[in-house]
Design a protein around this motif. Structure first.
Motif, PDB file in Angstrom:
ATOM      1  N   GLU A 377      13.089 -42.235   5.961  1.00  0.00           N
ATOM      2  CA  GLU A 377      12.054 -42.423   6.970  1.00  0.00           C
ATOM      3  C   GLU A 377      11.768 -43.888   7.246  1.00  0.00           C
ATOM      4  OE1 GLU A 377       8.165 -39.941   7.861  1.00  0.00           O
ATOM      5  OE2 GLU A 377       7.861 -41.299   6.164  1.00  0.00           O
ATOM      6  N   ALA A 497       7.609 -44.638  11.834  1.00  0.00           N
ATOM      7  CA  ALA A 497       7.062 -43.734  10.824  1.00  0.00           C
ATOM      8  C   ALA A 497       5.715 -44.182  10.291  1.00  0.00           C
ATOM      9  CB  ALA A 497       8.045 -43.612   9.653  1.00  0.00           C
ATOM     10  N   ARG A 532       6.554 -44.098  -1.478  1.00  0.00           N
ATOM     11  CA  ARG A 532       6.384 -44.606  -0.114  1.00  0.00           C
ATOM     12  C   ARG A 532       5.434 -45.796  -0.102  1.00  0.00           C
ATOM     13  NH1 ARG A 532       3.529 -43.722   4.682  1.00  0.00           N
ATOM     14  NH2 ARG A 532       4.852 -43.607   6.553  1.00  0.00           N
ATOM     15  N   HIS A 647       6.642 -35.750   7.332  1.00  0.00           N
ATOM     16  CA  HIS A 647       7.748 -35.347   8.212  1.00  0.00           C
ATOM     17  C   HIS A 647       9.053 -35.844   7.630  1.00  0.00           C
ATOM     18  CE1 HIS A 647       4.889 -34.130  11.332  1.00  0.00           C
ATOM     19  NE2 HIS A 647       4.202 -35.202  10.987  1.00  0.00           N
ATOM     20  N   GLN A 648       9.943 -34.958   7.294  1.00  0.00           N
ATOM     21  CA  GLN A 648      11.251 -35.349   6.790  1.00  0.00           C
ATOM     22  C   GLN A 648      12.238 -35.408   7.950  1.00  0.00           C
ATOM     23  OE1 GLN A 648      11.978 -36.299   3.746  1.00  0.00           O
ATOM     24  NE2 GLN A 648       9.821 -36.087   3.231  1.00  0.00           N
ATOM     25  N   SER A 649      13.056 -36.432   7.950  1.00  0.00           N
ATOM     26  CA  SER A 649      14.017 -36.625   9.028  1.00  0.00           C
ATOM     27  C   SER A 649      15.279 -35.813   8.781  1.00  0.00           C
ATOM     28  CB  SER A 649      14.364 -38.116   9.145  1.00  0.00           C
ATOM     29  OG  SER A 649      13.185 -38.863   9.331  1.00  0.00           O
ATOM     30  N   TRP A 653      18.058 -43.318   8.082  1.00  0.00           N
ATOM     31  CA  TRP A 653      17.412 -44.246   9.006  1.00  0.00           C
ATOM     32  C   TRP A 653      18.410 -44.879   9.965  1.00  0.00           C
ATOM     33  CZ3 TRP A 653      19.485 -48.999   8.725  1.00  0.00           C
ATOM     34  CH2 TRP A 653      20.048 -49.401   7.515  1.00  0.00           C
TER      35      TRP A 653
END
Length: 737
Positions: A377, A497, A532, A647-649, A653
């Motif tokens: 992210e 993000a 994070r 929210h997971q991608s 990236w």
């Protein structure tokens, strides 16, 4: 960096060369021998070798406990000054291309350690032990500024740091060199004192005696440079002389079959030293750098001679390294001689950042940042700040107005980030800043005076970060908060993000930090760590270094002190604010129940969201549910698997970065995100769209497609009525949750 295996050999196999010394006694004896009684005995300190010893703060993974670090540095310095010892610090200012290969190898090794670090955090929710210790991002950048703020003499090198340290110590007759690099055994300079074995309370350490070392291994001190090069160092790679070491080892084993116990490295050093001492068979060959009896090809002999010469200081024999400016003629098209001199002087005095590397070298590098290779992210800091650097390059390398059109050169970047193999530098081209007038020359920004020039400097600084409207806040809020607002706004514009909660964590900790002592910061309790938040903390600190670079390039409209981390960031405090912000905590609690802090925080947040709205950046509320985790039976965090966000991608990236290059950041928003009472704020963001788009360009940065904001050149940016924090009316609750 040193000679392969030499430090370990001296420590383990040559006790007679390791002499315990009392630095107070050394200082008294040195003062008695010198004829200059006006200067205290001087100890030259290799700053880079000391960083791991200086940073002893408990929480190193959260981005740095900077105020506590300053206090530790102050105490360390006072231990010497109270004993009458003057300190002079040196820090690496350049990475010479002959050492680039070794630098890259080390960066890859640290990347592997970084992966282990983040896996530990995401598995346990806790900071790992010292076996995975990694210096906080930016520590090497900001420590010289910290030492200068403590009144210390600090130098940043323009050549190999070990060489400049040894040269300074020899030229000034210093009492010793404090470091942890076996190259100081090779140089014929001041005594080499161990930083690793320093006991700061008693000021005792170990002196490595090169004379005793040579007697124990059967060679003379003038043969040490050749020994170092044959063993392998940062100039002559270990692989290049492998065949010579193999032959020396074979001979040694034949002559000493009964003494093959001990480490392989120890045997190798003894074998090579015996081989070196055997090369000089005649007195007339003692003066040669490389004896003729050493059978080498012409390229290898030339290479080895360069390596040996690198250990010879001014006044010693053979070719010396010059002090000429290390820039090519191409840069003379963009900057004046006065600018070149100013860049060099500021760099040497550790008063600037980035400008010397760009103007005089054409290359910029950044070591490892604490960021997660497996995160899908958050973007790597190297890409987040790429647009900013391109603007800085443009300010520094604008062609002089002589009627000719010259394309500014690309800068070679060596930035460590996930996915970059570091096989070669990335060529990054300057991008002009958006100003209501022509971009000013560097001579005007740096050397001219007057209110219009001051306003122009400020406009250039904010344009680097696409925050031109913040010029009106200059003088209305403290400079450190203005810098923090500029940086967080830039991050919000560059990182899709980034959420509202992340912004609140950044701003609230910057506001609250001003009222907290180092002792209060140490008492903050963190129930667990968020991977994070660890990345966001390091991202902010790296951004501060870019603020320094932009400030230097713009002619220093803000005092450098306002841009240093201990004025706007503390890793533990930020982490606590992050956990609170993502747990739907009320604004009042987030701001420690301080009404003045709350008012200032709301003002800054309004300015940020308005700036984002003008650029069609809609900040979203995305609280991280993992921050609410607390196991009442275990005390919390023992089995935590930290997620990187709500929210997971779908991809990494890099894929998402490329996919967004030709898209608006947030297109066709059907509705504004509403907090629904989250901390009592109601609607966030702005309900109006902006007519201008800001798509992602090829470099990954947000490209401003709107006309520049109009500003009058003579405008005064200092307004009446500064925001000031009132004294706290009550003791705030503990920031931990």
């Amino acid at each position: 960096m040193g000679v392969k295996g030499l430090q370990q050999f001296v420590d383990r196999c040559c006790p007679e060369a390791c002499v315990a010394v009392d630095l107070r006694d050394m200082a008294r004896q040195h003062a008695a021998r010198t004829t200059d009684h006006t200067t205290s005995p001087t100890l030259v300190v290799d700053g880079m070798a000391c960083l791991r010893h200086w940073y002893s703060c408990k929480d190193w993974v959260c981005g740095g406990q900077w105020r506590e670090y300053i206090e530790a540095l102050k105490s360390w310095v006072e231990s010497f000054t109270s004993a009458g010892i003057r300190l002079v610090f040196f820090f690496d200012g350049v990475i010479e291309e002959k050492k680039r290969r070794e630098w890259v190898k080390r960066r890859h090794r640290v990347n592997g350690e970084m992966c282990k670090l983040f896996r530990h955090i995401k598995t346990s929710g806790q900071q790992p032990g010292r076996d995975l210790f990694i210096l906080p991002s930016g520590l090497a950048t900001f420590t010289p500024f910290a030492l200068r703020s403590l009144g210390q003499e600090v130098f940043c090198t323009v050549q190999e740091a070990d060489f400049e340290i040894a040269r300074y110590a020899r030229h000034h007759g210093s009492m010793g060199i404090l470091g942890q690099d076996s190259d100081f055994i090779i140089y014929d300079s001041a005594p080499y004192l161990s930083m690793a074995k320093l006991q700061i309370d008693s000021l005792t350490t170990v002196l490595y005696d090169r004379q005793r070392l040579c007697r124990s291994i059967g060679m003379s001190v003038n043969q040490l440079p050749l020994l170092a090069c044959l063993l392998g160092n940062d100039v002559v790679s270990e692989e290049r002389m492998q065949h010579i070491r193999n032959n020396a080892m074979a001979t040694y084993r034949k002559m000493h079959p009964a003494s093959l116990s001990g480490s392989q490295q120890g045997q190798m050093l003894l074998a090579v030293s015996q081989f070196v001492s055997s090369l000089w068979g005649q007195e007339e060959e003692e003066t040669r750098l490389i004896p003729q009896s050493l059978n080498l090809s012409d390229p290898d002999r030339e290479f080895l001679e360069r390596g040996v010469c690198s250990y010879l200081l001014p006044g010693q024999e053979a070719l010396q390294l010059g002090d000429s400016f290390p820039f090519g003629s191409a840069f003379e098209k963009y900057v004046s001689l006065e600018i070149l001199k100013a860049c060099r002087e500021k760099h040497i005095a550790a008063e600037g950042f980035m400008v010397y590397s760009v103007v005089c070298e054409g290359v910029v590098e950044c070591s490892n940042t604490v960021e997660d290779d497996e995160d899908n992210e958050l973007l790597p800091q190297a890409l987040v700040y790429k647009s900013c650097r391109q603007h800085i390059y443009s300010l520094l390398l604008q062609p002089r107005h002589d009627g000719s059109v010259v394309e500014p050169p690309a800068i070679r970047e060596w930035f460590v980030y996930p996915g970059n193999p570091l096989n070669k530098p990335e060529l990054v081209h300057p991008v002009a800043v958006s100003l209501p007038c022509d971009q000013p020359s560097l001579d005007l920004l740096w050397f001219s005076t007057g209110p219009e020039v001051s306003a122009l400097r400020l406009a250039c600084f904010f344009s680097v970060f696409d925050c031109q409207e913040f010029s009106e806040l200059y003088g209305a809020i403290d400079d450190s908060l203005l810098a923090a607002l500029c940086l967080v706004t830039y991050i919000a514009l560059q990182v899709p993000a980034l959420s509202l909660e992340d912004v609140d964590a950044y701003l609230s900790q910057a506001v609250c930090l001003r009222l907290k002592s180092p002792q209060e910061l140490q008492q903050i309790k963190l129930p667990f760590l968020s991977s994070r938040a660890v990345q966001l903390g390091s991202l902010y600190v790296r951004g501060l270094s870019h603020l320094l670079g932009a400030n230097s390039a713009s002619g220093c409209p803000l005092p450098s002190a306002a841009l240093l981390p201990w004025h706007s960031f503390d890793g533990r405090l930020f982490h606590s604010k992050y956990l609170l912000a993502h747990s739907s905590t009320e604004d009042t609690v987030l701001l420690d129940s301080d009404s003045a802090c709350l008012s200032l925080f709301l003002h800054l947040r309004d300015k940020l969201t308005e700036a984002c709205r003008r650029r069609s950046r809609v900040l979203q509320s995305r609280p991280n549910p993992q921050t609410r985790y607390r196991d009442r039976h275990t005390g919390g965090g023992e089995s935590l698997r930290e997620a990187t966000g709500c929210h997971q991608s779908r991809g990494g990236w890099q894929e998402r970065w490329e996919a967004r290059q030709d898209q608006r950041e947030y297109e066709n928003q059907e509705h504004m995100w509403e907090r629904g009472g989250h901390r009592g704020r109601g609607m966030r963001g702005d309900q109006h769209s902006h007519p201008h788009s800001y798509p992602y360009g090829n470099d990954g940065g947000l490209q401003n497609m709107s006309p520049p904001h109009k500003q009058s050149r003579g405008r005064s940016y200092r307004s009446k009525g500064r925001y000031r924090l009132a004294p706290r009316w009550s003791q705030p609750p503990a920031p931990g949750i």
